[in-house]
Every structure is written in structure tokens, then in C-alpha cells.
Motif scaffolding. Sequence first.
Motif, PDB file in Angstrom:
ATOM      1  N   ASP A  91       0.837  -1.207   0.000  1.00 41.50           N
ATOM      2  CA  ASP A  91       0.000   0.000   0.000  1.00 41.50           C
ATOM      3  C   ASP A  91       0.876   1.264   0.000  1.00 41.50           C
ATOM      4  N   SER A  92       1.998   1.188   0.675  1.00 44.44           N
ATOM      5  CA  SER A  92       2.940   2.312   0.688  1.00 44.44           C
ATOM      6  C   SER A  92       3.497   2.548  -0.709  1.00 44.44           C
ATOM      7  N   ARG A  93       3.860   1.459  -1.366  1.00 41.45           N
ATOM      8  CA  ARG A  93       4.390   1.590  -2.729  1.00 41.45           C
ATOM      9  C   ARG A  93       3.322   2.163  -3.659  1.00 41.45           C
ATOM     10  N   GLU A  94       2.095   1.707  -3.505  1.00 37.86           N
ATOM     11  CA  GLU A  94       1.003   2.203  -4.347  1.00 37.86           C
ATOM     12  C   GLU A  94       0.825   3.712  -4.146  1.00 37.86           C
ATOM     13  N   ASP A  95       0.942   4.178  -2.910  1.00 40.75           N
ATOM     14  CA  ASP A  95       0.840   5.611  -2.643  1.00 40.75           C
ATOM     15  C   ASP A  95       1.943   6.370  -3.389  1.00 40.75           C
ATOM     16  N   CYS A  96       3.158   5.831  -3.350  1.00 36.27           N
ATOM     17  CA  CYS A  96       4.271   6.479  -4.057  1.00 36.27           C
ATOM     18  C   CYS A  96       4.004   6.511  -5.553  1.00 36.27           C
ATOM     19  N   LEU A  97       3.545   5.404  -6.110  1.00 35.67           N
ATOM     20  CA  LEU A  97       3.288   5.347  -7.549  1.00 35.67           C
ATOM     21  C   LEU A  97       2.228   6.364  -7.952  1.00 35.67           C
ATOM     22  N   GLN A  98       1.215   6.544  -7.111  1.00 34.80           N
ATOM     23  CA  GLN A  98       0.180   7.539  -7.402  1.00 34.80           C
ATOM     24  C   GLN A  98       0.739   8.957  -7.369  1.00 34.80           C
ATOM     25  N   GLY A 125      12.300   0.779  -0.712  1.00 37.03           N
ATOM     26  CA  GLY A 125      11.929   0.024  -1.912  1.00 37.03           C
ATOM     27  C   GLY A 125      12.744  -1.231  -2.134  1.00 37.03           C
ATOM     28  N   LEU A 126      12.833  -2.076  -1.119  1.00 34.64           N
ATOM     29  CA  LEU A 126      13.665  -3.274  -1.163  1.00 34.64           C
ATOM     30  C   LEU A 126      12.821  -4.497  -0.834  1.00 34.64           C
ATOM     31  N   THR A 127      12.927  -5.556  -1.659  1.00 40.69           N
ATOM     32  CA  THR A 127      12.135  -6.766  -1.426  1.00 40.69           C
ATOM     33  C   THR A 127      12.833  -7.982  -2.030  1.00 40.69           C
ATOM     34  N   ASP A 128      12.511  -9.160  -1.471  1.00 42.05           N
ATOM     35  CA  ASP A 128      12.985 -10.410  -2.074  1.00 42.05           C
ATOM     36  C   ASP A 128      11.802 -11.334  -2.368  1.00 42.05           C
ATOM     37  N   THR A 129      10.659 -10.755  -2.726  1.00 40.30           N
ATOM     38  CA  THR A 129       9.450 -11.542  -3.004  1.00 40.30           C
ATOM     39  C   THR A 129       9.595 -12.405  -4.261  1.00 40.30           C
ATOM     40  N   GLU A 130      10.367 -11.976  -5.244  1.00 42.39           N
ATOM     41  CA  GLU A 130      10.540 -12.770  -6.467  1.00 42.39           C
ATOM     42  C   GLU A 130      11.316 -14.049  -6.199  1.00 42.39           C
ATOM     43  N   GLU A 131      12.427 -13.922  -5.464  1.00 45.19           N
ATOM     44  CA  GLU A 131      13.276 -15.073  -5.154  1.00 45.19           C
ATOM     45  C   GLU A 131      13.844 -14.877  -3.746  1.00 45.19           C
ATOM     46  N   GLU A 132      13.526 -15.777  -2.868  1.00 45.78           N
ATOM     47  CA  GLU A 132      13.962 -15.677  -1.475  1.00 45.78           C
ATOM     48  C   GLU A 132      15.487 -15.531  -1.412  1.00 45.78           C
ATOM     49  N   GLY A 133      15.920 -14.487  -0.719  1.00 49.52           N
ATOM     50  CA  GLY A 133      17.348 -14.243  -0.525  1.00 49.52           C
ATOM     51  C   GLY A 133      17.976 -13.351  -1.593  1.00 49.52           C
ATOM     52  N   THR A 134      17.277 -13.106  -2.692  1.00 49.61           N
ATOM     53  CA  THR A 134      17.781 -12.197  -3.725  1.00 49.61           C
ATOM     54  C   THR A 134      17.045 -10.877  -3.588  1.00 49.61           C
ATOM     55  N   TRP A 135      17.682  -9.947  -2.925  1.00 49.06           N
ATOM     56  CA  TRP A 135      17.065  -8.656  -2.632  1.00 49.06           C
ATOM     57  C   TRP A 135      17.220  -7.724  -3.820  1.00 49.06           C
ATOM     58  N   CYS A 180       5.763  -8.031   5.025  1.00 46.68           N
ATOM     59  CA  CYS A 180       5.264  -6.952   4.170  1.00 46.68           C
ATOM     60  C   CYS A 180       3.898  -6.428   4.627  1.00 46.68           C
ATOM     61  N   GLU A 181       3.177  -7.218   5.398  1.00 49.96           N
ATOM     62  CA  GLU A 181       1.847  -6.811   5.856  1.00 49.96           C
ATOM     63  C   GLU A 181       1.917  -5.863   7.050  1.00 49.96           C
ATOM     64  N   ASN A 182       3.079  -5.804   7.718  1.00 51.50           N
ATOM     65  CA  ASN A 182       3.227  -4.860   8.828  1.00 51.50           C
ATOM     66  C   ASN A 182       2.937  -3.454   8.306  1.00 51.50           C
ATOM     67  N   GLU A 183       2.597  -2.561   9.224  1.00 49.58           N
ATOM     68  CA  GLU A 183       2.349  -1.176   8.824  1.00 49.58           C
ATOM     69  C   GLU A 183       3.468  -0.282   9.343  1.00 49.58           C
ATOM     70  N   ASN A 184       4.059   0.450   8.426  1.00 50.08           N
ATOM     71  CA  ASN A 184       5.160   1.373   8.716  1.00 50.08           C
ATOM     72  C   ASN A 184       4.908   2.697   8.003  1.00 50.08           C
ATOM     73  N   TYR A 185       5.680   3.685   8.387  1.00 54.22           N
ATOM     74  CA  TYR A 185       5.780   4.886   7.581  1.00 54.22           C
ATOM     75  C   TYR A 185       6.565   4.502   6.325  1.00 54.22           C
ATOM     76  N   TRP A 186       6.620   5.373   5.339  1.00 57.73           N
ATOM     77  CA  TRP A 186       7.396   5.072   4.142  1.00 57.73           C
ATOM     78  C   TRP A 186       7.939   6.362   3.553  1.00 57.73           C
ATOM     79  N   ILE A 187       8.930   6.190   2.682  1.00 57.80           N
ATOM     80  CA  ILE A 187       9.524   7.335   1.988  1.00 57.80           C
ATOM     81  C   ILE A 187       9.466   7.073   0.490  1.00 57.80           C
ATOM     82  N   CYS A 188       8.834   8.015  -0.213  1.00 51.66           N
ATOM     83  CA  CYS A 188       8.825   7.979  -1.682  1.00 51.66           C
ATOM     84  C   CYS A 188       9.999   8.792  -2.187  1.00 51.66           C
ATOM     85  N   GLU A 189      10.544   8.366  -3.315  1.00 53.22           N
ATOM     86  CA  GLU A 189      11.632   9.116  -3.953  1.00 53.22           C
ATOM     87  C   GLU A 189      11.253   9.410  -5.394  1.00 53.22           C
TER      88      GLU A 189
END
Length: 194
Positions: A91-98, A125-135, A180-189
Motif C-alpha cells: 500500500d505504501s508503494r502504491e501511494d508512491c506510484l500515485q 523500496g527493497l524486497t525479495d518476493t521474487e526469489e527468497e534471498g535475492t534482494w 510486508c503486511e506490517n504497517e510502517n511509515y514510508w519514503i517515496c523518492e
Amino acid sequence: MDYVNVPDTPARKGKLCRLVVVSLGLLCILQVILSISLRLALYSKTAKNLTEEENSLKRKLNVFDLYTQQGWVYFGGSFYYISPFKKSWSDSREDCLQRGADLVIISSREEQNFIRQFRGYIWIGLTDTEEEGTWKWVDGTVLNKRFWETGEPNTFGGTDEDCGEVKPREEENNWNDTHCENENYWICEKIVDL
């Protein structure tokens, strides 16, 4: 045919002298005209360049004012939007994209130190959802500059922790992997060509 040898007379010498003086005078006048023309052309080009530079600076100031009035902060060639509330990573990423941006990609120690000044748990903007361990960053580039906290990333408790966050720590290395479901603040760039 015989050529007649005309003797040099003072009148002939005077005419020749006048012709030389007039020619030199005309050359001097032409040189002055050319010099003035070149200076005017240079002045005109300089004035045009200054006008273009002034217009470019005005455009940059307008862009800068627009973003800062909307709450963005400028640093190192990018604008950053720091959220005032919390959401999940997606949801944070979606806000940035908007907003025409994306979650922050930290590419230098200076940028890491800039991001560290904001307190709270913050999505990056960091994730390893595509392949575990590959950030990877949200732009698809593989992580190469790392600021993981000691022992991270660790998939704590055997469950997938696929999203990167910055923890509110004094230490430079303060990244953590978490759910990823946790809720945090976020920073858009947003990189804006000023």
C-alpha cells in the motif's frame, strides 16, 4: 608598339599618395565596422545565453517550489516524500506510484544517512518476493550497497520476511527484513531533472 615612358610628376605622385591614404583609411573603417559587428554578435549571443539560463533557473525554482509546497524534501538530486501515517509495504508503494514516484532506493552512504534522520520504522523500496534471498530494489536492480543491521536479513521465526525497512537506530547499518503486511511509515523518492 612602343611604350611611352611617362615621367613621374609631382601631380602623379600626389594622386598615388592620396590613393594609398584613402585605401588605408577605408581599410581602417572596415576593420572598425568588423570589430563592432563581432562585438555586437558576441553581446547578442551572450544576452541570449543569459536569458536562456535565467528561464532555466526560473523553471527549476518553480518545480522546486511546487514539490516543497506539497511536503517533499530535496536532497542529492531527488525529492523525498515522508508519509505522515502507516501502511503495509504494498500500500505504501502504491501511494508512491500515485504520486509519480516509488519507494526510496538507497544508493549511497550519503543517502542512507539522509534517510536515517527520519525516526520510526520506514519502508524502503527493497524486497525479495521474487526469489527468497535475492534482494532487489523496486526498479528491478539487484541490491549491491548494503546497510543491513547485524544478523539481517534473517527470515526471523522461519516465516518469510520479504520487505525491507529502516529501523530507528543511531547506527548506520539499520536495515531489517520484515513481514510486508506490517504497517510502517514510508519514503517515496522522485528523481526530477532540475
